[in-house]
Design a protein around this motif. Structure first.
Motif, short mmCIF file in Angstrom:
data_model
loop_
_atom_site.label_atom_id
_atom_site.label_comp_id
_atom_site.label_asym_id
_atom_site.label_seq_id
_atom_site.Cartn_x
_atom_site.Cartn_y
_atom_site.Cartn_z
N ARG A 61 29.80 52.88 40.35
CA ARG A 61 30.84 52.20 39.59
C ARG A 61 30.70 50.70 39.85
O ARG A 61 30.59 50.28 40.99
N ILE A 62 30.73 49.95 38.76
CA ILE A 62 30.73 48.49 38.87
C ILE A 62 31.92 47.99 38.08
O ILE A 62 32.11 48.36 36.92
N SER A 63 32.74 47.19 38.73
CA SER A 63 33.85 46.57 38.02
C SER A 63 33.79 45.07 38.25
O SER A 63 33.29 44.61 39.27
N SER A 64 34.26 44.34 37.27
CA SER A 64 34.25 42.88 37.34
C SER A 64 35.57 42.38 36.75
O SER A 64 35.93 42.76 35.65
N GLU A 65 36.27 41.54 37.51
CA GLU A 65 37.56 41.01 37.09
C GLU A 65 37.56 39.50 37.23
O GLU A 65 36.87 38.95 38.07
N ALA A 66 38.38 38.85 36.41
CA ALA A 66 38.52 37.40 36.47
C ALA A 66 39.97 37.05 36.74
O ALA A 66 40.89 37.71 36.25
N PHE A 67 40.15 35.99 37.53
CA PHE A 67 41.48 35.53 37.90
C PHE A 67 41.53 34.02 37.77
O PHE A 67 40.63 33.32 38.23
N GLU A 68 42.60 33.52 37.16
CA GLU A 68 42.79 32.08 37.12
C GLU A 68 43.56 31.68 38.36
O GLU A 68 44.60 32.24 38.69
N ARG A 69 43.02 30.71 39.07
CA ARG A 69 43.64 30.23 40.30
C ARG A 69 44.65 29.12 39.98
O ARG A 69 44.57 28.50 38.92
N ASP A 70 45.55 28.88 40.90
CA ASP A 70 46.55 27.82 40.72
C ASP A 70 45.92 26.44 40.57
O ASP A 70 46.50 25.56 39.95
N ASP A 71 44.71 26.26 41.13
CA ASP A 71 44.04 24.95 41.03
C ASP A 71 43.22 24.80 39.74
O ASP A 71 42.51 23.82 39.57
N GLY A 72 43.31 25.80 38.84
CA GLY A 72 42.60 25.73 37.57
C GLY A 72 41.21 26.33 37.59
O GLY A 72 40.61 26.53 36.53
N LEU A 73 40.67 26.62 38.76
CA LEU A 73 39.37 27.27 38.85
C LEU A 73 39.53 28.76 38.54
O LEU A 73 40.65 29.27 38.49
N ILE A 74 38.42 29.42 38.35
CA ILE A 74 38.42 30.85 38.01
C ILE A 74 37.63 31.60 39.07
O ILE A 74 36.51 31.21 39.40
N ASP A 75 38.22 32.66 39.59
CA ASP A 75 37.52 33.57 40.48
C ASP A 75 37.04 34.76 39.66
O ASP A 75 37.83 35.40 38.95
N ILE A 76 35.76 35.04 39.75
CA ILE A 76 35.19 36.27 39.18
C ILE A 76 34.87 37.14 40.38
O ILE A 76 34.14 36.73 41.27
#
Length: 183
Positions: free
Chosen positions: A17-32
């Motif tokens: 299983r491979i999952s990939s999610e994205a999150f917008e951080r409070d500083d405007g950067l994006i965590d994948i």
């Protein structure tokens, strides 16, 4: 619409299983963040003599890339939460070499050069193309003819049959990228 033909009689051997999610951080950067998990439906004996019970992870590898809106990697972290061999953990720090790269055409080839053979982990490296496509999906909303997505080569036009430059979707909905320019 196409439909799959029924599978022949079979039994499960392995599940990846491979999952990939994205999150917008409070500083405007994006965590994948991506996770790869391998399990088997039966007890598995490793070459080291260690046994892994059925359904328990043989591999659970996690990667986090922090990117800006131009898809520049500003941080990269790798984690081996479950691994078959103790030595696997030692390569995690190598993935900091991703910092400074941009997710753009050619990214997957660059990753393969950086982490080929003993320089990387097959499982961690396998997460990176999936993470790159996740980054493009997230930043799709930033696309316009003059915005940062376009300036950074962020258009997916021409990347697949459905988004071909001379196709209907591009002509009707993204005319600034259509073959021959704006309609």
């Amino acid at each position: 619409m196409s439909h799959a033909t029924p599978a022949a009689p079979r039994r499960a051997l392995h599940l990846r299983r491979i999952s990939s999610e994205a999150f917008e951080r409070d500083d405007g950067l994006i965590d994948i963040e991506a996770v790869l998990t391998d399990t088997r439906p039966v007890r598995t004996s490793l070459v080291t003599g260690r046994d892994i019970e059925a359904g328990q992870p043989i591999h659970r590898m996690r990667m986090r890339l922090t990117i800006d809106r131009e898809r520049q990697i500003v941080d990269a972290q790798a984690f081996s939460e479950a691994r078959p061999y103790r030595e696997c953990e030692a390569v995690e720090g190598a993935y900091a070499r991703l910092i400074g790269l941009r997710i753009e055409p050619g990214f997957t080839q660059a990753v393969k050069r950086l982490f080929r053979g003993e320089a990387g982990c097959t499982h961690l490296t396998e997460l990176l193309p999936t993470m790159a496509t996740t980054a493009f999906q997230v930043l799709w909303a930033d696309l316009d003819a003059t915005g940062p997505g376009a300036a950074a080569g962020g258009t997916p036009v021409g990347g697949c049959h459905g988004l071909r430059a001379d196709g209907e979707v591009v002509r009707l909905h993204l005319p600034q990228f259509a073959k021959g320019g704006r309609s």
